[in-house]
Design a protein around this motif. Sequence first.
Motif, PDB file in Angstrom:
ATOM      1  N   GLY A  53    -117.538  57.507  19.022  1.00 52.35           N
ATOM      2  CA  GLY A  53    -117.346  56.220  18.338  1.00 52.35           C
ATOM      3  C   GLY A  53    -117.744  56.238  16.877  1.00 52.35           C
ATOM      4  O   GLY A  53    -117.609  55.214  16.201  1.00 52.35           O
ATOM      5  N   ILE A  54    -118.218  57.380  16.367  1.00 55.50           N
ATOM      6  CA  ILE A  54    -118.749  57.398  14.999  1.00 55.50           C
ATOM      7  C   ILE A  54    -118.485  58.706  14.226  1.00 55.50           C
ATOM      8  O   ILE A  54    -118.465  58.697  12.989  1.00 55.50           O
ATOM      9  CB  ILE A  54    -120.280  57.084  15.042  1.00 55.50           C
ATOM     10  N   SER A  56    -110.595  50.127  15.811  1.00 53.14           N
ATOM     11  CA  SER A  56    -110.886  50.413  17.222  1.00 53.14           C
ATOM     12  C   SER A  56    -110.039  49.519  18.105  1.00 53.14           C
ATOM     13  O   SER A  56    -109.861  48.341  17.809  1.00 53.14           O
ATOM     14  CB  SER A  56    -112.354  50.114  17.545  1.00 53.14           C
ATOM     15  N   ASP A  81    -116.655  53.246  11.109  1.00 46.67           N
ATOM     16  CA  ASP A  81    -116.289  53.736  12.438  1.00 46.67           C
ATOM     17  C   ASP A  81    -117.218  53.148  13.506  1.00 46.67           C
ATOM     18  O   ASP A  81    -116.771  52.554  14.499  1.00 46.67           O
ATOM     19  CB  ASP A  81    -116.356  55.278  12.434  1.00 46.67           C
ATOM     20  N   GLY A  82    -118.520  53.281  13.276  1.00 49.75           N
ATOM     21  CA  GLY A  82    -119.482  52.756  14.242  1.00 49.75           C
ATOM     22  C   GLY A  82    -119.347  51.253  14.401  1.00 49.75           C
ATOM     23  O   GLY A  82    -119.363  50.727  15.528  1.00 49.75           O
ATOM     24  N   THR A 132    -116.344  50.054  16.562  1.00 51.19           N
ATOM     25  CA  THR A 132    -116.600  50.216  17.999  1.00 51.19           C
ATOM     26  C   THR A 132    -117.577  49.136  18.479  1.00 51.19           C
ATOM     27  O   THR A 132    -117.374  48.507  19.523  1.00 51.19           O
ATOM     28  CB  THR A 132    -117.171  51.625  18.283  1.00 51.19           C
TER      29      THR A 132
HETATM   30 MG    MG Z   1    -115.620  53.849  16.017  1.00 50.47          MG
END
Ligand code: MG
Length: 322
Positions: free
Chosen positions: A169-170, A237, A280-281, A284
């Motif tokens: 997820g990151i 996401s 990115d994190g 999610t």
């Molecule tokens: Mg992500």
Amino acid sequence: MRIFIPLLLGGYLAAAAAEPQRFEAAEPHMGTLFRIVLYADDPSSAQEAARAALDRIAELDSALSDYKPDSELNRVCGRAWREPVRVSDDLWRVLDASQRLAEESSGAFDVTLGPVTRLWRQARRDRHPPDPWALAEARALTGYRKLTLDPGFQSVSLQQRGMLLDLGGIAKGYAADEALRVLRERGFPRALVAASGDIAIGDAPPGKAGWTIGLEPAPGQGFARVVTLVNAAVSTSGDAEQHLTVSGKRYSHIINPRTGVGLTEPIAVSVIAKRGLEADGLATAVSVLGVRRGMRLVESRGARAIAVVGKRVLESDPPPGK
Ligand code: MG
Ligand code: AMP
């Protein structure tokens, strides 16, 4: 000698006047295709720089992958339940950002979900949900508080044997950031690195205000927004690519850590932040938190989010001063 000077100068002026050209390169890493776009005056140095950026992504894949049995991540998981294990700068940065996000999202973002995400990955291949007993056992091995980071020694400890970390997820956002940094260091700041939904963006293309990105959180529904960005990152996401459908119910590859089950509410989120590691994190995390709590988290970070829930498009409040 003198006769050569005007010739050399002439050659130099011609090169300086020429518009930089657009170059592209692409290669599969981290289970997706990484694409690089950059502007440069000559093809050979552009190619060399793109090669170096792709090599950096491959290096990060070897460190951060949970698919590769001998990745640094998996080697650390094999030992860190016995003793604290010192980790590389890359793994440290990603784990440190992950744990900060876990705290701020009340555990919605959780890289200790490894045992559970593996079961769901197998379930997608089998087209059958995981066995409830196996899922209960896997869930007992998760919980972000069971992962401890010691900044003094840059070391990692896991509370239980069998714990597995999943940075899916990151890690792609961080890899895109790092590839962009390599391009900048080699003299190509006008560049973009995209790993499907995770994009890191550098200086604007020549003569442009920025890179125009169409945000399509839910594919097939058209662009929810078109944004022009410089020196930023955007991550999306959703369950467009990976999901499991059982009896008409659609389970996302994003897991709710409270239940161990893939998300079933349709939500697709794009987050714009300064760095891919953050975008990115956050994308999610917002997917798990839902729009109301997710937007608050994004706003607290000075980032921006656009979410598509059903047919509704929702946007975070702009950062203060914008
Ligand atoms: Mg992500
Ligand atoms: P993304 O496409 O960036 O949203 O990442 C999805 C991937 O992150 C999944 O395929 C899993 O590998 C991992 N993942 C799933 N659920 C979570 C979660 N709640 N927190 C952190 N990572 C997760």
